[in-house]
Design a protein around this motif. Structure first.
Motif, PDB file in Angstrom:
ATOM      1  N   ASN A  14      27.219  31.051  17.122  1.00  0.00           N
ATOM      2  CA  ASN A  14      28.699  30.213  17.627  1.00  0.00           C
ATOM      3  C   ASN A  14      28.175  29.052  18.081  1.00  0.00           C
ATOM      4  O   ASN A  14      28.912  27.908  17.620  1.00  0.00           O
ATOM      5  N   THR A  17      27.732  27.147  15.047  1.00  0.00           N
ATOM      6  CA  THR A  17      28.900  26.338  14.223  1.00  0.00           C
ATOM      7  C   THR A  17      29.741  25.345  14.727  1.00  0.00           C
ATOM      8  O   THR A  17      30.226  24.339  14.500  1.00  0.00           O
ATOM      9  N   LEU A  18      29.634  25.605  16.327  1.00  0.00           N
ATOM     10  CA  LEU A  18      30.137  24.512  17.251  1.00  0.00           C
ATOM     11  C   LEU A  18      29.527  22.863  16.815  1.00  0.00           C
ATOM     12  O   LEU A  18      30.066  21.991  16.550  1.00  0.00           O
ATOM     13  N   SER A  21      29.977  21.395  13.587  1.00  0.00           N
ATOM     14  CA  SER A  21      31.463  20.833  13.464  1.00  0.00           C
ATOM     15  C   SER A  21      31.544  19.492  14.011  1.00  0.00           C
ATOM     16  O   SER A  21      32.524  18.848  13.603  1.00  0.00           O
ATOM     17  N   MET A  22      30.629  19.328  15.121  1.00  0.00           N
ATOM     18  CA  MET A  22      31.014  17.954  15.692  1.00  0.00           C
ATOM     19  C   MET A  22      30.162  16.576  14.797  1.00  0.00           C
ATOM     20  O   MET A  22      29.258  16.078  15.477  1.00  0.00           O
ATOM     21  N   HIS A  26      35.207  13.825  14.338  1.00  0.00           N
ATOM     22  CA  HIS A  26      35.582  14.816  15.160  1.00  0.00           C
ATOM     23  C   HIS A  26      35.329  14.162  16.827  1.00  0.00           C
ATOM     24  O   HIS A  26      34.533  13.253  16.702  1.00  0.00           O
ATOM     25  N   HIS A 175      33.417  32.245  14.302  1.00  0.00           N
ATOM     26  CA  HIS A 175      32.874  31.019  13.780  1.00  0.00           C
ATOM     27  C   HIS A 175      33.854  30.074  12.779  1.00  0.00           C
ATOM     28  O   HIS A 175      33.458  28.856  12.765  1.00  0.00           O
ATOM     29  N   TYR A 178      36.198  29.233  16.975  1.00  0.00           N
ATOM     30  CA  TYR A 178      35.765  28.575  17.943  1.00  0.00           C
ATOM     31  C   TYR A 178      35.731  27.012  17.666  1.00  0.00           C
ATOM     32  O   TYR A 178      36.226  25.880  18.337  1.00  0.00           O
ATOM     33  N   PRO A 179      34.909  26.536  16.666  1.00  0.00           N
ATOM     34  CA  PRO A 179      35.178  25.024  16.055  1.00  0.00           C
ATOM     35  C   PRO A 179      36.608  24.389  16.099  1.00  0.00           C
ATOM     36  O   PRO A 179      36.922  23.497  16.350  1.00  0.00           O
ATOM     37  N   GLU A 180      37.532  25.160  15.571  1.00  0.00           N
ATOM     38  CA  GLU A 180      38.922  24.819  15.435  1.00  0.00           C
ATOM     39  C   GLU A 180      39.490  24.422  16.780  1.00  0.00           C
ATOM     40  O   GLU A 180      40.228  23.524  16.967  1.00  0.00           O
ATOM     41  N   ARG A 183      37.904  21.634  18.542  1.00  0.00           N
ATOM     42  CA  ARG A 183      38.513  20.236  17.893  1.00  0.00           C
ATOM     43  C   ARG A 183      39.623  19.741  18.568  1.00  0.00           C
ATOM     44  O   ARG A 183      39.774  18.740  19.019  1.00  0.00           O
TER      45      ARG A 183
END
Ligand code: GAR
Length: 196
Positions: A14, A17-18, A21-22, A26, A175, A178-180, A183
């Motif tokens: 996790n 993926t976080l 994503s950044m 972002h 996955h 959590y990123p959604e 954000r």
């Protein structure tokens, strides 16, 4: 950018993926990955991404939770995070610690809260004959696996599922979820995200 510290205890999928994503537009960036286990696989993955890492091993603090949390707090204070993401961090945090960060600390939990707080969520969901399982991102409050829900994703339970097969299906959704949620949260949007 909002500064994000990610707390892990294990493989850190996790966290990956976080962190990944950044990028680009972002609103946040990772500033620290902190583990309570020196052997957590996520530490190398963070280092490979150029993210500063730290370890606060809980074991020398045996029974001294205040001491452990003071050490955590010192490392976090130095990194000055705006947001803390618990991502497979397997130590329970005290009310004092949580209150210090309240409104700025998120957790992902592998069940559809309020069902199945605590451990062994998938085995318990299967034993109860659930037809649906999933994961939840929530704000952390002093009560364990409680606090305002920021997002959930559901998966079907399939015939023949074991805790392992169900965990793998849920982890894929963690996955995505959590990123959604991060954000939106970093942009000040706390409305719950519901996937699937
Ligand atoms: C994830 O499934 C997460 O939801 C769970 O641990 C796993 C960590 O995997 N968290 C908890 O059970 C919290 N009590 P990861 O290290 O690969 O992200």
């Amino acid at each position: 950018h909002e500064r994000v510290a990610i707390l892990i205890s294990g493989s850190g999928s996790n966290m990956v993926t976080l962190a990944d994503s950044m990028v680009g537009d972002h609103p946040a960036r990772p500033v620290l990955v902190l583990s309570n286990r020196p052997d957590a696989g996520g530490l190398e993955k963070a280092a490979a991404r150029g993210i500063p890492t730290a370890v606060v091993d809980h074991r020398p603090f045996k029974g001294d939770r205040a001491g452990f949390e003071a050490a955590l707090q010192a490392v976090l204070d130095a990194a000055r995070p705006d947001i803390i993401c618990l991502a497979g961090f397997m130590r329970v945090l005290s009310a004092d610690f949580v209150q210090h960060w309240q409104g700025r600390i998120l957790n992902i939990h592998p069940s559809l809260l309020p069902k199945y707080r605590g451990l062994d969520t998938h085995a318990r969901a299967l034993a109860a004959g659930e037809s649906e399982a999933g994961c939840t991102v929530h704000e952390v409050t002093p009560a364990l696996d409680d606090g305002p829900v920021l997002g959930q994703a559901t998966v079907p339970v399939r015939p023949g599922d074991t805790p392992e097969t169900l965990a793998a299906r849920v982890l894929e959704q963690e996955h995505r979820l959590y990123p959604e949620v991060l954000r939106r949260f970093a942009a000040g949007d706390r409305r719950p995200v519901m996937l699937n």
